[in-house]
Structure formats: structure tokens, C-alpha cells
Enzyme design. Structure first.
Site, short mmCIF file in Angstrom:
data_model
loop_
_atom_site.label_atom_id
_atom_site.label_comp_id
_atom_site.label_asym_id
_atom_site.label_seq_id
_atom_site.Cartn_x
_atom_site.Cartn_y
_atom_site.Cartn_z
N LYS A 119 0.86 -1.19 0.00
CA LYS A 119 0.00 0.00 0.00
C LYS A 119 0.89 1.22 0.00
CE LYS A 119 -4.52 0.77 0.71
NZ LYS A 119 -5.45 -0.29 0.52
N1 GLU Z 1 -7.49 -0.14 -2.68
C1 GLU Z 1 -8.30 -1.30 -2.74
C2 GLU Z 1 -8.23 -2.07 -1.44
O1 GLU Z 1 -7.90 -1.53 -0.42
C3 GLU Z 1 -8.00 -2.16 -3.96
C4 GLU Z 1 -6.62 -2.73 -4.01
C5 GLU Z 1 -6.31 -3.43 -5.33
O2 GLU Z 1 -7.20 -3.58 -6.14
O3 GLU Z 1 -5.15 -3.78 -5.51
O4 GLU Z 1 -8.55 -3.23 -1.38
#
Ligand code: GLU
Length: 434
Positions: A119
């Protein structure tokens, strides 16, 4: 290291990100205790693999140069490439990125995907920048990250305040830095792209639809009819909007909404699309919507309702407001919206929580489909995507549901156990290098 505050526009409200890391670790440790996780694997999973911080300059529309701070934390890749979103928000810092990366590891594992967790994002308030400034910020951030991301290594996606457009800029910048002959084999460096640029039909609604599906599965299991049930939503962005829309289609009634600007309520129901259209014409704010009355932000969680969907930021439901909550079901559209203390109070009251790593996993599941589509040079149709998403979400839900009943655990602990067991198995099969 504390981030260098070179960005003059940024007024940092110190977020409780430290609590987010503590929170995710506490959740992890209680599940690890429950499955008697191998001590070496507990050590590995308690820490992040890589943490990248970049400071980079960007020219503003008025010719000034501002310095921005961007983050990418890669928690674990035992099951496959790092995967997870990039968010643009003042609360983004290294601790927030760490916590959110860990949640991604559990989420992808639980969903049975061949991914690990990562992230990141940029610490900024996007409302203060023009579209062309945001484009330059995004492209320069991508350039600064360089090969710390990659289609088979670490695959970002949209998150808070980032969109398909943001992903298109990232993909284009990343691909432009590769030799012409390799461009197309790098398109899947990000997912959540616009449909015309390698994006997946239905990726836009996938997270919110997944939230709705978990509520529906829960209702079916408990013989609850969703028709006429009331629900309230915190956050009316991509996740909150789509979850609300699908619930409304099922006959449930949206009775209160909170966003970054304020809170509104109407016990007779708020039309989801009507509010969405108003918000779009009102600089992204729900405040002032004529078919609802404004309410104090602090009263929002105490609103009478059957279902509560936190779909904004982390650490919203805490020991300070958990006792006020009237809902019998909380479906976590956001990542980490409930802290450990808040959850204890809720569980004692008999409230069911569908945890984030299950509830909002529709987004990353659809991301996986997009990645496969790009890798295989295919184009999938919406009906196909929706069917596949429903199947995967149902499998995950049932796995967690059955495990929680057999082991007499709450849903979150059960979900964590399932997620961690899969990673433990991979480590035991492969051993630790060297
Ligand atoms: N940001 C989204 C989550 O927290 C999607 C992450 C993704 O698709 O890689 O799950």
C-alpha cells in the site's frame, strides 16, 4: 524518519496512524494465537518487507515548485506479487502505509489470490490542486518509484482519492519508461485503469458490489429480508455510493450519510442516485442536499438503523462511539474503520461485523481479473466479471462463516485465521531462504 514537510500547502492533522499499526498487529496476534501460528512465521508477518519513501519536486501551474512525499510499503509477497492501492490524503504516512499494506496481505490471501500485500500513496490534499497538477504529481511519483513497482512485482490500484484516471497516468508513465517493444507487456503494472485503456468492465463498482454481496450473504444465512431495512453510510465515494445503490435496488433504505464535509439524514429515505448527482454538482460534497436535514457529525453513528457501512477512512469506530451504534450489522467498506477497543464493545452488544478484509475484497478480486485480462491479452464482458466476482466473494464468505461457526470465533478473527493459515502453509512448504 519523520516526513520532511516541504509542501507548504499541507496542514497535517496528525492522524492516528500509529494506532492503525497497533490495531492491525493486535488483530493479527489474536488470530495467530488462535491457530498457534509457527513462531518464525509470526515474526516474519509482524514486519513489513520493504518501505520506500520518495521526495520529489513538481512544477505547479503558477510556476512554483513544490516537494511531495510519497510512500510504498511492501508487507509480504509469500503468495505472489505485492498488491494494493495508492491513496492521496493528508493522513498518508509511513505508519498508515504499513498498516494498510498488512491488511492487503490478509485480504489477498483470504480471497485466494496469488498476491501479497502492499500500500502507499502521497501525503497531500488533492482538493488543493488542479487536474493538470495532479497529473504531473502522479507521473513524477511513478517516475520516482521506478522499478519498485512492476507488473509481476508490485501492482498498485486506486484507493482513497485516486481513480481510474490516476491509474491511466501511472500506467502510461511506467510504460513510457520501457523500450517500445515491451510497452504492452507492462500494462498490468496497475489495475483499476479506465475501460478503454486496459481496464476491466465493472472494476468501478466491484468494491461496493462486493460489500453489498457480503451483506446479502449474511442476510440469507440469517433469514433476514433486506427489503425495508435501513442503512447508513459513512463516506460517499466509490465504495459507499455503489454499496448504497445495490442495497437500494434490493429494497433497503438509505437514511443517513456522512462525508468529509458533514452529515445528513432523512428517516424516509435518501435517493442514492439523486444524492450522487447533487454531490457531483456541489464540488463533491453532500451537504445542502434538499431532501434531507443536516445533522451533527458526532451524532451520525448513533443514528437508528439496521446496517452501518463505514466506507471512508480508518479508525472511525472506536471506544468513544461504539456504544452509541444502533445497527445490528456493520459492513466494513473501508480499511480498518473499527479499532480493537470499539470492536470489543460491539461484539459484547451482539453486533455482527463483516470485516474489511472480507467485506471490501471485491475491489482487489476484480483487480486480479483485470491483471489476468491484460496478461492474457483478453477483454472480458461485464456479465462474465460479475458472475466470477459473485462466485469468489461467496466462496470467501462461506469459508469465513463456516470457520467462525465451527471454531466459535467472531468473523474478523475467523477471516484472519483463514488468511494466515494459507500464508503459513506456503512458508512451511517452501522453507526460509537460504
Ligand atoms: N485499494 C483497494 C483495497 O484496499 C484495492 C486494491 C487493489 O485492487 O489492488 O482493497
Amino acid at each position: 524518519m519523520e516526513p520532511i514537510l516541504a509542501n507548504k500547502k499541507l496542514k497535517i492533522k496528525k492522524p492516528n496512524a500509529r494506532n492503525m499499526v497497533e490495531n492491525v498487529l493486535e488483530q493479527f496476534n489474536s488470530a495467530a494465537d488462535s491457530i498457534k501460528l509457527h513462531p518464525s512465521i509470526r515474526k516474519i508477518l509482524s514486519i513489513t518487507n520493504n518501505e520506500i519513501i520518495v521526495h520529489f519536486p513538481v512544477k505547479m501551474d503558477n510556476g512554483d515548485v513544490e516537494i511531495f512525499t510519497g510512500y510504498r510499503v511492501q508487507h509480504n509477497n509469500a503468495l505472489g506479487p505485492y498488491k494494493g492501492g495508492l491513496r492521496y490524503h493528508p493522513t498518508v504516512d509511513i505508519d498508515a502505509a504499513r498498516a494498510l499494506a498488512m491488511w492487503m496481505t490478509w485480504k489477498t490471501s483470504l480471497a485466494g489470490l496469488p498476491y501479497g500485500g502492499g500500500k502507499g500513496g502521497i501525503q497531500l490534499d488533492p482538493s488543493l490542486y488542479s487536474q493538470s497538477e495532479l497529473e504531473r504529481i502522479t507521473r513524477r511519483f511513478t517516475y520516482a518509484l521506478g522499478d519498485n513497482i512492476g507488473p509481476e512485482y508490485d501492482i498498485p490500484a486506486p484507493d482513497v482519492n485516486t481513480s481510474a484516471q490516476t491509474m491511466a497516468w501511472i500506467a502510461d508513465t511506467y510504460m513510457s519508461a520501457k523500450p517500445q517493444t515491451q510497452r504492452s507487456m507492462n500494462q498490468h503494472v496497475v489495475t483499476g485503469k479506465p475501460v478503454g485503456s486496459g481496464g476491466l468492465e465493472g472494476r468501478d463498482r466491484a468494491t461496493g458490489y462486493g460489500v453489498f454481496l457480503t451483506i446479502k450473504f449474511w442476510a440469507e444465512k440469517n433469514k433476514v429480508n433486506l427489503k425495508g431495512k435501513t442503512f447508513i453510510v459513512q463516506g460517499f465515494g466509490n465504495v459507499g455510493y455503489w454499496a448504497a445503490l445495490f442495497l437500494e435496488k434490493e429494497g433497503a433504505k438509505l437514511t443517513a450519510v456522512q462525508d468529509a464535509f458533514g452529515s445528513i439524514k432523512n428517516a424516509n429515505g435518501i435517493g442514492v442516485d439523486s444524492l450522487f448527482n447533487y454531490m457531483q454538482s456541489n464540488k463533491g460534497s453532500i451537504v445542502g442536499y434538499n431532501d434531507a436535514t443536516e445533522m451533527d457529525n458526532k451524532d451520525f453513528f448513533g443514528t437508528q438503523c439496521d446496517i452501518l457501512i463505514p466506507a471512508a477512512l480508518g479508525n472511525q469506530i472506536t471506544e468513544k462511539n461504539a456504544a452509541d451504534i444502533k445497527a445490528v450489522l456493520i459492513a466494513e467498506g473501508a480499511n480498518g474503520p473499527t479499532n480493537v477497543e470499539g470492536e470489543k464493545i460491539l461484539l459484547k452488544k451482539g453486533v455482527t461485523i463483516i470485516p474489511d478484509i472480507l467485506c471490501n475484497s471485491g475491489g482487489v478480486i476484480a483487480s486480479y481479473f483485470e491483471w489476468l485480462q491484460n496478461r492474457n491479452g483478453e477483454l472480458w464482458q461485464l456479465e462474465e466479471v460479475i458472475l466470477k466476482l459473485e462466485k469468489k466473494m461467496k466462496e470467501s464468505f462461506m469459508k469465513v462463516y463456516d470457520y467462525s461457526k465451527t471454531k466459535k470465533l467472531d468473523f474478523r478473527t475467523a477471516a484472519y485465521c483463514m488468511a494466515i493459515l494459507r500464508i503459513e502453509k506456503a512458508y512451511i512448504q517452501r522453507g526460509i531462504f537460504p
